[in-house]
Write an enzyme that holds these catalytic residues in place. Structure first.
Site, PDB file in Angstrom:
ATOM      1  N   TRP A 141       0.829  -1.216   0.000  1.00  0.00           N
ATOM      2  CA  TRP A 141       0.000   0.000   0.000  1.00  0.00           C
ATOM      3  C   TRP A 141       0.856   1.255   0.000  1.00  0.00           C
ATOM      4  O   TRP A 141       0.364   2.352  -0.200  1.00  0.00           O
ATOM      5  CB  TRP A 141      -0.933   0.000   1.222  1.00  0.00           C
ATOM      6  CG  TRP A 141      -0.220   0.235   2.543  1.00  0.00           C
ATOM      7  CD1 TRP A 141       0.903  -0.402   2.985  1.00  0.00           C
ATOM      8  CD2 TRP A 141      -0.563   1.166   3.568  1.00  0.00           C
ATOM      9  NE1 TRP A 141       1.263   0.064   4.236  1.00  0.00           N
ATOM     10  CE2 TRP A 141       0.387   1.021   4.616  1.00  0.00           C
ATOM     11  CE3 TRP A 141      -1.582   2.097   3.705  1.00  0.00           C
ATOM     12  CZ2 TRP A 141       0.331   1.794   5.775  1.00  0.00           C
ATOM     13  CZ3 TRP A 141      -1.643   2.853   4.862  1.00  0.00           C
ATOM     14  CH2 TRP A 141      -0.677   2.703   5.877  1.00  0.00           C
ATOM     15  N   ASP A 142       2.151   1.083   0.247  1.00  0.00           N
ATOM     16  CA  ASP A 142       3.080   2.210   0.241  1.00  0.00           C
ATOM     17  C   ASP A 142       2.863   3.073  -1.012  1.00  0.00           C
ATOM     18  O   ASP A 142       2.911   4.293  -0.968  1.00  0.00           O
ATOM     19  CB  ASP A 142       4.537   1.712   0.223  1.00  0.00           C
ATOM     20  CG  ASP A 142       4.894   0.787   1.375  1.00  0.00           C
ATOM     21  OD1 ASP A 142       4.002   0.073   1.856  1.00  0.00           O
ATOM     22  OD2 ASP A 142       6.068   0.782   1.782  1.00  0.00           O
ATOM     23  N   GLU A 148       0.959  -2.433  12.672  1.00  0.00           N
ATOM     24  CA  GLU A 148       1.205  -3.880  12.684  1.00  0.00           C
ATOM     25  C   GLU A 148       1.567  -4.410  14.067  1.00  0.00           C
ATOM     26  O   GLU A 148       1.862  -5.591  14.212  1.00  0.00           O
ATOM     27  CB  GLU A 148       2.296  -4.228  11.669  1.00  0.00           C
ATOM     28  CG  GLU A 148       1.848  -3.967  10.245  1.00  0.00           C
ATOM     29  CD  GLU A 148       2.851  -4.395   9.190  1.00  0.00           C
ATOM     30  OE1 GLU A 148       3.993  -4.750   9.552  1.00  0.00           O
ATOM     31  OE2 GLU A 148       2.499  -4.366   8.001  1.00  0.00           O
ATOM     32  N   LYS A 193       3.071   0.687  15.978  1.00  0.00           N
ATOM     33  CA  LYS A 193       4.243   0.673  15.101  1.00  0.00           C
ATOM     34  C   LYS A 193       4.306   1.941  14.246  1.00  0.00           C
ATOM     35  O   LYS A 193       5.364   2.502  14.012  1.00  0.00           O
ATOM     36  CB  LYS A 193       4.185  -0.563  14.208  1.00  0.00           C
ATOM     37  CG  LYS A 193       5.399  -0.749  13.311  1.00  0.00           C
ATOM     38  CD  LYS A 193       5.250  -2.012  12.464  1.00  0.00           C
ATOM     39  CE  LYS A 193       6.459  -2.214  11.567  1.00  0.00           C
ATOM     40  NZ  LYS A 193       6.233  -3.259  10.559  1.00  0.00           N
ATOM     41  N   GLN A 194       3.141   2.361  13.745  1.00  0.00           N
ATOM     42  CA  GLN A 194       3.116   3.474  12.786  1.00  0.00           C
ATOM     43  C   GLN A 194       1.749   4.139  12.817  1.00  0.00           C
ATOM     44  O   GLN A 194       0.777   3.528  13.258  1.00  0.00           O
ATOM     45  CB  GLN A 194       3.395   2.936  11.401  1.00  0.00           C
ATOM     46  CG  GLN A 194       2.329   1.982  10.895  1.00  0.00           C
ATOM     47  CD  GLN A 194       2.840   1.063   9.808  1.00  0.00           C
ATOM     48  OE1 GLN A 194       3.309  -0.031  10.073  1.00  0.00           O
ATOM     49  NE2 GLN A 194       2.728   1.514   8.572  1.00  0.00           N
TER      50      GLN A 194
HETATM   51  C1  BGC Z   1       5.066  -1.414   7.410  1.00  0.00           C
HETATM   52  C2  BGC Z   1       4.044  -1.530   6.302  1.00  0.00           C
HETATM   53  C3  BGC Z   1       4.714  -1.269   4.983  1.00  0.00           C
HETATM   54  C4  BGC Z   1       5.886  -2.197   4.788  1.00  0.00           C
HETATM   55  C5  BGC Z   1       6.653  -1.936   3.502  1.00  0.00           C
HETATM   56  C6  BGC Z   1       6.214  -2.349   7.124  1.00  0.00           C
HETATM   57  O1  BGC Z   1       7.195  -2.180   8.091  1.00  0.00           O
HETATM   58  O2  BGC Z   1       4.506  -1.721   8.646  1.00  0.00           O
HETATM   59  O3  BGC Z   1       3.013  -0.591   6.514  1.00  0.00           O
HETATM   60  O4  BGC Z   1       3.792  -1.436   3.960  1.00  0.00           O
HETATM   61  O5  BGC Z   1       6.780  -2.025   5.865  1.00  0.00           O
HETATM   62  O6  BGC Z   1       7.198  -0.665   3.494  1.00  0.00           O
END
Ligand code: BGC
Length: 795
Positions: free
Chosen positions: A373-374, A502, A614-615
């Protein structure tokens, strides 16, 4: 959490607004930071990428040459399997490396860290689109030599890379041997302690399918065992030497070499132009692929290096004209670091047509070259506003995955389509379902990006031909995945999903997911009605392709209308999900500094049972769906979630910066921005050696445009509420909106909106309407006063 590990030392990397330039050679650093340098100096055009290994081939950490979408299938093995787990994953492959040009002087190899260097410069030139080196050194026997190299991965011809190699003997005659190679060295070893790293392959992956060599040219070809892709790669050389130069070529399945031998008199020079070409196709005839490689090489030789170089400069200039963001700052590094980010975005996307953008672009194999999804949430906004055809191409790639996504939905027992969390070929390649398949939000993220693309570009044709079908299938998914819960007063609930965070998995009613799903369903219903009304032929085609039932849009509307959004009356925040606020808060005080990222030190269960993030998750919704939250709601939610967020993902700080800015937390906004912009250049995640974080680069652009310039664009209404960081005196950038180009220049006291191309458009400066037209091509507004509206009441 956020700690810089490597701030490039100023004496080696002085600030330069148009380059990353090493002006001194430090052998120890070169050895210790080999991997970082390979990422920092990587070149790519979005189709072909080469890590910044030196021509001598040593020191080397990972000599990576990657082609977007060139992968092999690999079995995913599970200790315990369950129904619906993907059994086959995909992994981007390392292609034969053609950057190698080893140098021997009087039969001694040049090994830079051991050499006595007289002068040194290595430059990643943002304007030229090249990687250049200029090294003078003295051999143990006192011979001074001067080597200049220019390397490029062509933006004009995406199958082509080229190296100009120029060696001069300065003070004495030198017996010189240069071995130019194209070598197939894979598979590379894999670090199995880090789950983010690519899975390795055991044994040979590329099966040789024939070679072709003549004179100074050699072409190798291969087939992958399972994915059925056929690769051809080749090299050719054009030599111009002030001395007799013997050349001996050799070629076997995995190594093609051309060895040049000569004696250089003092003051004399050898020039070698090396051309490299890479092609691949599914199920192709290897002989034909070798021919394609040969044609690219023919064309390169005919053009000659100077013309290819000049064209590279023109293409790069076109990029900067569209996409540069100029910043005047008291920090002399600001512009450089910002341009480094933009340059990486260009490298990841410019010639990616027909392919996606991998999490690390083509600078490393981390995450196996998968598309996440980035792209839609972090990179597409940049492309929508600076390169709409590429944004369209990326969305078309998603459309091309729709059949696989439909099949996956069937497998998961759902209607509609479920796009893969991570993939190259459209099939789900994520082995850990809790942080993979469960991230259903990717479907709404794609719909969100699609909407932004259509609204900003005005490309309704795309919506009619492809977009509407994506919307119908994703809306169907949501409608089927959720349900009207009696216990929740008939509200529409979505259970068993994972949001962007996550560190929290498989939850009910993730607020972000529910909000985005609501948007997805609403937009789908709106689009279907619009097509029916205004584009009846497209509507008929849509009905044929999707077997759309007349009642469906109404069902989506109802689900959207009745969508349950968790809300906590006491805290006056949106709980990240139904259970989040009941969890125990993570003990940050007891977490050692070196235990970040937490994912490498704690079992997922520890994370899942705690309030630790995490984010950006709910905070991401505050930004993406900004118009749906009051300022007060943004403040409260940010205040709650920010302290719980580790930013263990590089996708986090840019978003926190934007929201902090909007709610008036200026210091926090710039603090987070500084982390976002320096993510790789300062190796904040400690894993820059494995490739550049492309989403963080896109996020840096978001943080400047949506953050400091305060842009909001919900439903096509373009509004700016600028507020520059104290250290900046000017911010300038261009945007393409519905075929027109506008330029925005912001200072601490004014914002100037200029029409660069097009007949005119309307935008808003705070609450003030600004009409740009040929008659009024530029309008200046005061910033900071009431009209600026940049949240004067903020703490
Ligand atoms: C993140 C995801 C992301 C992926 C690739 C992961 O660490 O939690 O949101 O899509 O990295 O960049």
């Amino acid at each position: 959490m956020l700690r810089p590990r490597l701030i490039p030392p100023v004496d080696i990397f002085p600030p330069n607004p148009w380059a990353i330039e090493a002006v001194r050679y430090d052998g120890r650093m070169a050895r210790e930071l080999t991997g970082q340098a390979e990422t920092m100096f990587a070149l790519s055009n979005g189709y072909l990428g080469m890590r910044g290994v030196t021509e001598e081939g040593s020191p080397v950490r990972e000599a990576g040459t990657y082609l977007n979408g060139f992968y092999e299938n690999r079995p995913i093995s599970y200790g315990e399997r369950a129904y619906g787990f993907p059994t086959v994953g995909q992994s981007i492959l390392n292609c034969p490396d053609g950057t190698v040009m080893k140098l021997f002087v009087d039969d001694e190899p040049l090994i830079l860290p051991d050499a006595e260097i007289l002068s040194y410069r290595r430059i990643l030139d943002f304007r030229g689109g090249t990687l250049n080196r200029d090294v003078r050194w003295v051999t143990p026997s006192g011979k001074r030599l001067h080597l200049r190299t220019t390397r490029l991965v062509s933006l004009a011809h995406r199958h082509l890379a080229a190296i100009a190699y120029e060696l001069t003997a300065e003070n004495a005659a030198a017996e010189v041997v240069i071995t130019s190679e194209l070598r197939n060295d894979q598979p590379l070893a894999t670090d199995t302690s880090d789950p983010r790293m690519a899975e390795g392959f055991v044994g040979r992956v590329l099966q040789p399918t024939g070679t072709r060599s003549e004179a100074l040219r050699a072409i190798l070809s291969y087939r992958t065992g399972s994915s059925g892709l056929v690769l051809g790669c080749g090299m050719d050389h054009v030599v111009e030497a002030d001395c007799a130069l013997a050349a001996q070529a050799g070629c076997d399945d995995d190594l093609a070499t051309v060895v040049f031998r000569g004696v250089l008199a003092p003051g004399r020079t050898i020039r070698i132009h090396k051309y490299l070409s890479y092609h691949y196709a599914s199920g192709a005839d290897p002989a034909e692929i070798r021919s394609q490689v040969a044609w690219t090489l023919d064309r390169a030789v005919e053009s000659g290096f100077p013309a290819i170089l000049a064209r590279q400069g023109q293409e790069t200039a076109r990029f900067w004209e569209r996409a540069d963001v100029t910043v005047e700052s008291v920090n002399p590094r600001s512009q450089q670091v910002i341009r480094w980010n933009l340059f990486q975005l260009m490298q990841a996307s410019e010639r990616a047509e027909g392919h996606g953008i991998a999490a690390r672009g083509l600078t490393g194999r981390t995450y196996e070259g998968h598309y996440f999804w980035d792209t839609e949430i972090y990179v597409l906004p940049f492309l929508i506003y600076t390169n709409p055809p590429m944004a369209r191409s990326l969305l078309k790639v998603r459309y091309d995955m729709l059949d696989s996504a439909r099949a996956r939905a069937r497998e998961l027992g759902q209607r509609g389509a479920t796009f893969p969390w991570r993939t190259i070929n459209g099939e789900e390649a994520s082995a850990y379902y809790a942080a993979g398949t469960a991230q259903y939000h990717i479907n709404a993220d794609i719909a969100y990006a699609l909407r932004k693309y259509v609204e900003v570009s005005g490309d309704v044709d795309f919506l009619c031909r492809y977009g509407a079908e994506i919307l119908v299938e994703t809306a169907r998914l949501w409608c089927d995945l959720g349900f009207f819960s009696d216990r929740m007063d008939g509200r529409f609930c979505i259970h068993g999903v994972t949001g962007p965070d996550e560190y929290t998995a498989i939850v009910n009613n993730n607020c972000f997911t529910n909000l985005m799903a609501r948007e997805n369903m609403r937009y789908a219903a709106e689009t279907v009605r619009m097509l029916k009304r205004d584009y009846p032929d497209s509507f008929d085609a849509l009905v044929r392709r999707t077997h759309l039932d007349a009642d469906e849009p109404e069902a989506w509307d109802q689900a959207a209308e009745r969508m349950y959004l968790p809300y906590d009356e006491r805290l006056k925040v949106h709980p990240q999900d139904d259970a989040f606020l009941d969890l125990e808060k993570w003990d940050f005080a007891a977490t050692p500094e070196d235990h970040y990222p937490l994912l490498l030190h704690y079992h997922p269960l520890n994370l899942y049972r705690s309030q630790v993030i995490k984010q950006a998750d709910t905070v991401l919704a505050l930004f993406l769906l900004s118009e749906q939250f009051t300022l007060e709601a943004k403040r409260r939610n940010f205040a709650y979630y920010d302290p719980l967020t580790t930013h263990d993902s590089s996708l986090s700080v840019c978003i926190q910066s934007i929201v902090a800015n909007e709610i008036g937390l200026r210091d926090k906004a710039i603090h987070y921005f500084n982390f976002a912009v320096a993510m790789d250049i300062s190796d904040l995640g400690g894993n820059m050696m494995h490739g550049a974080h492309i989403a963080a680069m896109g996020g840096t652009w978001l943080a400047m445009i949506y953050g400091f310039a305060g842009m909001r664009d919900a439903h096509g209404r373009l509004t700016f509420n600028p507020c520059l960081p104290e250290a900046w005196t000017r911010l300038g950038f261009c945007l393409q909106v519905r075929g027109q180009t506008i330029r925005i220049e912001i200072t601490h006291s004014t914002a100037t909106y200029g029409l660069v191309a097009g007949a005119g458009l309307t935008l808003w400066h705070g609450e003030d309407c600004v009409r740009l037209s040929e008659a009024t091509p530029s309008v200046t507004k005061p910033v900071g006063g009431a009209a600026g509206g940049a949240d004067a009441s903020a703490p």
